[in-house]
Scaffold this motif. Structure first.
Motif, short mmCIF file in Angstrom:
data_model
loop_
_atom_site.label_atom_id
_atom_site.label_comp_id
_atom_site.label_asym_id
_atom_site.label_seq_id
_atom_site.Cartn_x
_atom_site.Cartn_y
_atom_site.Cartn_z
N VAL A 225 0.86 -1.18 0.00
CA VAL A 225 0.00 0.00 0.00
C VAL A 225 0.89 1.22 0.00
CG1 VAL A 225 -0.21 -0.09 2.53
CG2 VAL A 225 -1.86 1.25 1.19
N GLU A 226 0.66 2.14 -0.93
CA GLU A 226 1.47 3.34 -1.04
C GLU A 226 1.21 4.25 0.17
OE1 GLU A 226 3.73 4.26 -3.50
OE2 GLU A 226 3.50 2.18 -4.17
N VAL A 227 2.29 4.67 0.80
CA VAL A 227 2.22 5.57 1.96
C VAL A 227 3.19 6.71 1.73
CG1 VAL A 227 2.61 5.79 4.44
CG2 VAL A 227 1.59 3.70 3.53
N SER A 228 2.71 7.93 1.85
CA SER A 228 3.59 9.08 1.69
C SER A 228 4.38 9.30 2.97
CB SER A 228 2.78 10.34 1.39
OG SER A 228 2.06 10.75 2.55
N PRO A 229 5.57 9.95 2.88
CA PRO A 229 6.32 10.27 4.09
C PRO A 229 5.49 11.07 5.09
CG PRO A 229 7.68 10.62 2.15
CD PRO A 229 6.29 10.34 1.66
N GLU A 230 4.60 11.92 4.57
CA GLU A 230 3.76 12.73 5.46
C GLU A 230 2.79 11.85 6.24
OE1 GLU A 230 5.66 14.98 2.45
OE2 GLU A 230 4.24 13.32 2.20
N GLN A 231 2.22 10.85 5.57
CA GLN A 231 1.33 9.93 6.26
C GLN A 231 2.08 9.12 7.31
OE1 GLN A 231 0.00 8.05 2.57
NE2 GLN A 231 -2.12 8.51 3.13
N PHE A 232 3.28 8.70 6.96
CA PHE A 232 4.08 7.93 7.92
C PHE A 232 4.44 8.78 9.13
CE2 PHE A 232 8.31 6.28 9.30
CZ PHE A 232 7.89 5.03 9.72
N ALA A 233 4.80 10.03 8.88
CA ALA A 233 5.20 10.93 9.97
C ALA A 233 4.03 11.26 10.88
CB ALA A 233 5.78 12.22 9.39
N SER A 234 2.80 11.19 10.36
CA SER A 234 1.64 11.56 11.16
C SER A 234 1.38 10.59 12.30
CB SER A 234 0.39 11.64 10.27
OG SER A 234 0.03 10.36 9.79
N SER A 235 2.12 9.48 12.33
CA SER A 235 1.94 8.50 13.39
C SER A 235 2.58 8.95 14.70
CB SER A 235 2.54 7.15 12.97
OG SER A 235 3.93 7.27 12.71
N GLY A 236 3.15 10.16 14.72
CA GLY A 236 3.71 10.68 15.96
C GLY A 236 5.19 10.96 15.92
N MET A 237 5.82 10.83 14.77
CA MET A 237 7.25 11.07 14.65
C MET A 237 7.53 12.58 14.70
SD MET A 237 9.73 9.70 11.64
CE MET A 237 9.45 8.03 12.21
N GLY A 238 8.66 12.95 15.30
CA GLY A 238 9.05 14.35 15.40
C GLY A 238 9.28 14.96 14.03
N SER A 239 9.20 16.28 13.95
CA SER A 239 9.29 16.96 12.66
C SER A 239 10.64 16.78 11.99
CB SER A 239 8.98 18.44 12.83
OG SER A 239 9.90 19.04 13.73
N SER A 240 11.73 16.80 12.77
CA SER A 240 13.06 16.66 12.18
C SER A 240 13.25 15.27 11.61
CB SER A 240 14.14 16.97 13.21
OG SER A 240 14.06 16.10 14.32
N ALA A 241 12.77 14.26 12.32
CA ALA A 241 12.88 12.89 11.82
C ALA A 241 12.00 12.70 10.58
CB ALA A 241 12.48 11.90 12.91
N ALA A 242 10.80 13.29 10.61
CA ALA A 242 9.90 13.18 9.46
C ALA A 242 10.52 13.82 8.22
CB ALA A 242 8.57 13.84 9.78
N ARG A 243 11.16 14.96 8.40
CA ARG A 243 11.80 15.63 7.26
C ARG A 243 12.94 14.77 6.71
NH1 ARG A 243 16.22 19.00 6.61
NH2 ARG A 243 16.06 20.45 4.84
N SER A 244 13.72 14.17 7.60
CA SER A 244 14.82 13.31 7.17
C SER A 244 14.31 12.13 6.36
CB SER A 244 15.61 12.83 8.40
OG SER A 244 16.67 11.98 8.02
#
Length: 287
Positions: A225-244
């Motif tokens: 299932v295609e998941v965007s980095p933004e969707q993955f980050a929305s699970s509670g990951m910090g902004s710096s880690a999500a950007r990386s």
């Protein structure tokens, strides 16, 4: 620097003192602990909630606990989690290690670190800062840059579907046990000092390729299932880690991590493990 002879292990230059493993409860750190224990090498397994005979309590944000952890240590396996995507923890451990007279540090980094995207974004910027600090530490150092772990399909699995952040981008998917085995060699053999090992499996695979191989070995359909980095980050990951993650996954999608090296075989004297073999060894984990 001359190449290491293939298949020669740590016997010719192994350390005789304590090794500290950070990230000791994780996928790679736990496997490093297991392999060193199997060799009878003295070690400390560092975590905030230690357990077992080798466990030692320490926190990267507590300098005094780090000083206690590295006391009398010969070599350190430096693994810091990407949840905050900062080199601060690398720097804290290195400062304590230098003060304690640690001789060798092996840092777990990531493939592609320091490369730049078309729009100037740096891949693995927080790892790059840690690598630079390791090189400048005055200790013997080795940097390990593994590709995507085979075990990621466990982390991203949801029922019969695997989350796909990287589209059709192919990667040299590597068995975490091979990464740990190379780390053990680097920790116990000074001939690896001053080297960067880029660790991959023997074949290029996309996430759909991995799902197809899982289907074949398990004997049942496994979809992606295609998941965007933004969707993955929305699970509670910090902004710096999500950007990386967003930068790194875009880099893979564009085909830049379609890389296979012979570093695992050069260090271990055997071919790297194929993804299908990793799946067979972990069938029970898929229910």
């Amino acid at each position: 620097m001359p190449e290491l002879p293939i298949g020669e292990g740590p016997e010719s230059g192994s350390v005789g003192r304590m090794i500290l493993i950070t990230g000791a409860t994780g996928t790679i750190g736990g496997e490093v602990v297991r392999q060193l224990t199997g060799r009878g090498v003295p070690l400390r397994a560092m975590s905030r909630t230690p357990s077992g005979p080798h466990g030692v309590r320490a926190d990267f944000d507590d300098p005094e606990s780090l000083r206690r952890a590295v006391e009398g240590v010969e070599a350190v396996f430096l693994l810091t989690a990407p949840t905050t995507a900062t080199s601060r923890h690398d720097l804290a451990l290195l400062a304590a290690a230098r003060e304690a007279g640690v001789a060798r540090v092996v840092k777990l980094s990531a493939i592609g670190t320091g490369e730049t995207t078309a729009d100037g974004e740096v891949i693995g910027e927080w790892h790059l800062e840690g690598e630079e600090a390791v090189r400048a530490s005055g200790m013997g150092w080795t940097v390990l840059r593994p590709s995507s772990f085979a075990s990621n399909v466990l982390r991203f699995a949801a029922g019969e579907r695997i989350s796909n952040l990287t589209g059709d981008g192919k990667q040299g998917v590597v068995d975490p046990r091979d990464v740990a085995a190379v780390a053990v060699e680097a920790l116990t053999d000074p001939r690896h000092d001053g080297r960067v090992h880029t660790l991959t499996g023997p074949e290029l695979l996309s996430v759909p390729d991995q799902a197809a191989e899982l289907s074949r070995v398990l004997g049942r359909p496994v979809e992606t299932v295609e998941v965007s980095p933004e969707q993955f980050a929305s699970s509670g990951m910090g902004s710096s880690a999500a950007r990386s993650i967003a930068i790194g996954t875009a880099w893979v999608r564009e085909g830049h991590n379609a890389v296979v090296t012979d570093d695992v075989e050069r260090v271990l004297g055997r071919p790297p493990t194929r993804f299908s073999d990793w799946v067979r060894d972990h069938v029970e984990a898929f229910g």
